[in-house]
Design an enzyme around this catalytic site. Structure first.
Site, short mmCIF file in Angstrom:
data_model
loop_
_atom_site.label_atom_id
_atom_site.label_comp_id
_atom_site.label_asym_id
_atom_site.label_seq_id
_atom_site.Cartn_x
_atom_site.Cartn_y
_atom_site.Cartn_z
N GLY A 257 0.82 -1.22 0.00
CA GLY A 257 0.00 0.00 0.00
C GLY A 257 0.86 1.27 0.00
N GLY B 36 -2.20 3.06 12.44
CA GLY B 36 -2.50 4.30 11.73
C GLY B 36 -3.81 4.21 10.97
N HIS C 187 -8.32 15.05 0.60
CA HIS C 187 -7.38 13.94 0.39
C HIS C 187 -7.44 13.49 -1.06
CE1 HIS C 187 -7.52 13.63 4.81
NE2 HIS C 187 -6.33 13.04 4.70
N LYS D 105 -8.75 7.59 -1.34
CA LYS D 105 -9.12 7.42 0.08
C LYS D 105 -10.53 6.87 0.20
CE LYS D 105 -8.94 9.66 4.60
NZ LYS D 105 -8.30 8.48 5.21
N1 LIG Z 1 -2.54 7.71 10.95
C1 LIG Z 1 -1.87 8.28 9.95
O1 LIG Z 1 -0.95 9.12 10.15
C2 LIG Z 1 -2.20 7.89 8.55
C3 LIG Z 1 -3.20 6.97 8.35
N2 LIG Z 1 -3.47 6.52 7.11
C4 LIG Z 1 -4.45 5.46 7.01
O2 LIG Z 1 -3.79 4.24 6.71
C5 LIG Z 1 -4.65 3.37 5.99
C6 LIG Z 1 -3.97 2.90 4.71
O3 LIG Z 1 -3.78 3.99 3.85
P1 LIG Z 1 -3.07 3.79 2.42
O4 LIG Z 1 -1.71 3.21 2.60
O5 LIG Z 1 -3.22 5.07 1.71
O6 LIG Z 1 -4.03 2.70 1.76
P2 LIG Z 1 -3.69 1.59 0.67
O7 LIG Z 1 -4.99 1.12 0.15
O8 LIG Z 1 -2.68 2.13 -0.30
O9 LIG Z 1 -2.97 0.42 1.51
C7 LIG Z 1 -3.63 -0.45 2.38
C8 LIG Z 1 -2.93 -1.79 2.27
O10 LIG Z 1 -3.43 -2.65 3.28
C9 LIG Z 1 -3.55 -3.95 2.70
N3 LIG Z 1 -4.46 -4.79 3.46
C10 LIG Z 1 -5.82 -4.69 3.56
N4 LIG Z 1 -6.30 -5.74 4.29
C11 LIG Z 1 -5.25 -6.50 4.65
C12 LIG Z 1 -5.09 -7.71 5.38
N5 LIG Z 1 -6.15 -8.35 5.91
N6 LIG Z 1 -3.85 -8.20 5.56
C13 LIG Z 1 -2.77 -7.56 5.06
N7 LIG Z 1 -2.84 -6.41 4.33
C14 LIG Z 1 -4.07 -5.89 4.14
C15 LIG Z 1 -4.05 -3.68 1.27
O11 LIG Z 1 -3.86 -4.80 0.42
C16 LIG Z 1 -3.18 -2.47 0.90
O12 LIG Z 1 -1.95 -2.86 0.33
C17 LIG Z 1 -5.94 4.17 5.79
O13 LIG Z 1 -6.86 3.83 6.79
C18 LIG Z 1 -5.48 5.62 5.93
O14 LIG Z 1 -6.50 6.49 6.29
C19 LIG Z 1 -2.79 6.97 6.00
C20 LIG Z 1 -1.81 7.91 6.16
C21 LIG Z 1 -1.43 8.44 7.44
O1 LIG Z 2 -5.76 8.14 3.85
C1 LIG Z 2 -4.85 8.99 3.91
O2 LIG Z 2 -4.10 9.23 2.96
C2 LIG Z 2 -4.65 9.70 5.18
N1 LIG Z 2 -5.34 9.29 6.21
C3 LIG Z 2 -5.29 9.80 7.53
C4 LIG Z 2 -6.64 10.35 7.91
O3 LIG Z 2 -7.67 9.70 7.63
O4 LIG Z 2 -6.70 11.44 8.48
C5 LIG Z 2 -4.13 10.72 7.76
C6 LIG Z 2 -3.70 11.56 6.59
O5 LIG Z 2 -4.53 12.67 6.50
C7 LIG Z 2 -3.64 10.77 5.30
#
Ligand SMILES: NC(=O)C1=CN([C@@H]2O[C@H](COP(=O)(O)OP(=O)(O)OC[C@H]3O[C@@H](n4cnc5c(N)ncnc54)[C@H](O)[C@@H]3O)[C@@H](O)[C@H]2O)C=CC1
Ligand SMILES: O=C(O)C1=N[C@H](C(=O)O)C[C@H](O)C1
Length: 271
Positions: free
Chosen positions: A14, A101, A158, A162
């Protein structure tokens, strides 16, 4: 064998998964020991380095989290709600620090995560950046200083991939505003307006979610009253900042007692 804490990254193919892998490989404080993807993903069974377009790393992407977590002191997890709930239980069994996250978690998911945190350290935040966590403090402070003559609106934008709305960050900011004002976010929250909505409800906290292009993450808290407006804004232009926050949390959690923590704890910004 390395003395550094061993880290497993989940959802490695991801956007955040790949960023986390790069940051762990660049770190001299953590050692990458495993990579997990969901069953059926193209990367499963292949070398992680090759999948990412580089040289071999000697780490095979696995779809077996139980076996992979057994060798880890920390699990970095930015995936999806159903996966994160399952990983919380497995990371707790392995006594590994679980850094979450993932956003879009519902109350039932959060209850299961709280149960896992009775046995191991969990650090969970909808945003791992220093800037946003500081913004939650400022939001709470401003909301506490103003009365309900000031309308509070939270706007986020975003990228077009997303899947959840409002963002985890917007909800963190909403919670901070509600706390500052001394109200419950569940009761005050106003999500999405369409059609003849009637006038704005006094005291409500409004949310608006925009999606488009490759925007990494932008959040604005607007306090508006007759004749003036205050805006607090954060712009993230690089996902590396979220990944670096997650690595910091993984290290911080190594000597902590079981429990659920957030980035304010990690960054020393808590009350
Ligand atoms: N807390 C923070 O600072 C941030 C949080 N996020 C959050 O992180 C999450 C992921 O975001 P992205 O990387 O953009 O999404 P993405 O869709 O690019 O990546 C998610 C990955 O998780 C994998 N996945 C899903 N179910 C799975 C399972 N059962 N086992 C193993 N892998 C699994 C998917 O195949 C995918 O590769 C979202 O909920 C997003 O909102 C994103 C950026 C910052
Ligand atoms: O999905 C994202 O990309 C992000 N997700 C987080 C959120 O839901 O706030 C953090 C960041 O904004 C990027």
């Amino acid at each position: 064998m390395s003395e550094l804490p061993g880290v497993v990254v989940t959802g490695v193919s991801g956007r955040m998964g790949q960023m986390l892998v790069r940051e762990v490989l660049a770190s001299d404080k953590l050692n990458l020991v495993g990579a997990v993807e969901r069953s059926g993903n193209d990367w499963v069974g292949r070398d992680l380095g090759t999948c990412m377009g580089g040289t071999e790393l000697g780490i095979t992407v696995s779809d077996d989290p139980l076996e992979t977590f057994a060798k880890a002191q920390a699990v970095l997890d930015f995936t999806a709600p159903a996966a994160t709930v399952q990983f919380a239980e497995l990371a707790a069994q392995a006594r590994a620090v679980h850094v979450i996250g993932t956003t879009g978690l519902e109350e039932g998911d959060l209850e299961k995560i709280r149960a896992a945190a009775r046995h191991a350290v969990i650090v969970r935040a909808g945003n791992m950046s220093l800037g946003v966590n500081l913004l939650t403090k400022l939001t709470k402070q401003v909301a506490a200083a103003l009365d309900e003559d000031w309308d509070i609106e939270i706007v986020e934008m975003h990228h077009n991939r997303k899947v959840d709305a409002p963002s985890g960050t917007a909800l963190m900011l909403g919670e901070a505003a509600a706390e500052g004002r001394g109200v419950s976010l569940v009761e005050a929250s106003e999500r999405g307006r369409d059609g003849i909505t009637g006038a704005r409800e006094r005291g409500s906290i409004g949310f608006a979610a925009l999606r488009g292009g490759d925007v990494v993450g932008e959040h604005e808290v607007i306090f508006a009253t007759a004749g003036e407006r205050i805006t607090l804004k954060h712009i993230a232009s690089d996902r590396a900042l979220f990944a670096r926050g997650a690595l910091k949390a993984a290290l911080w959690g190594q000597d902590k007692a079981p429990g659920e923590y957030d980035m304010l704890d990690v960054l020393g910004l808590g009350d």
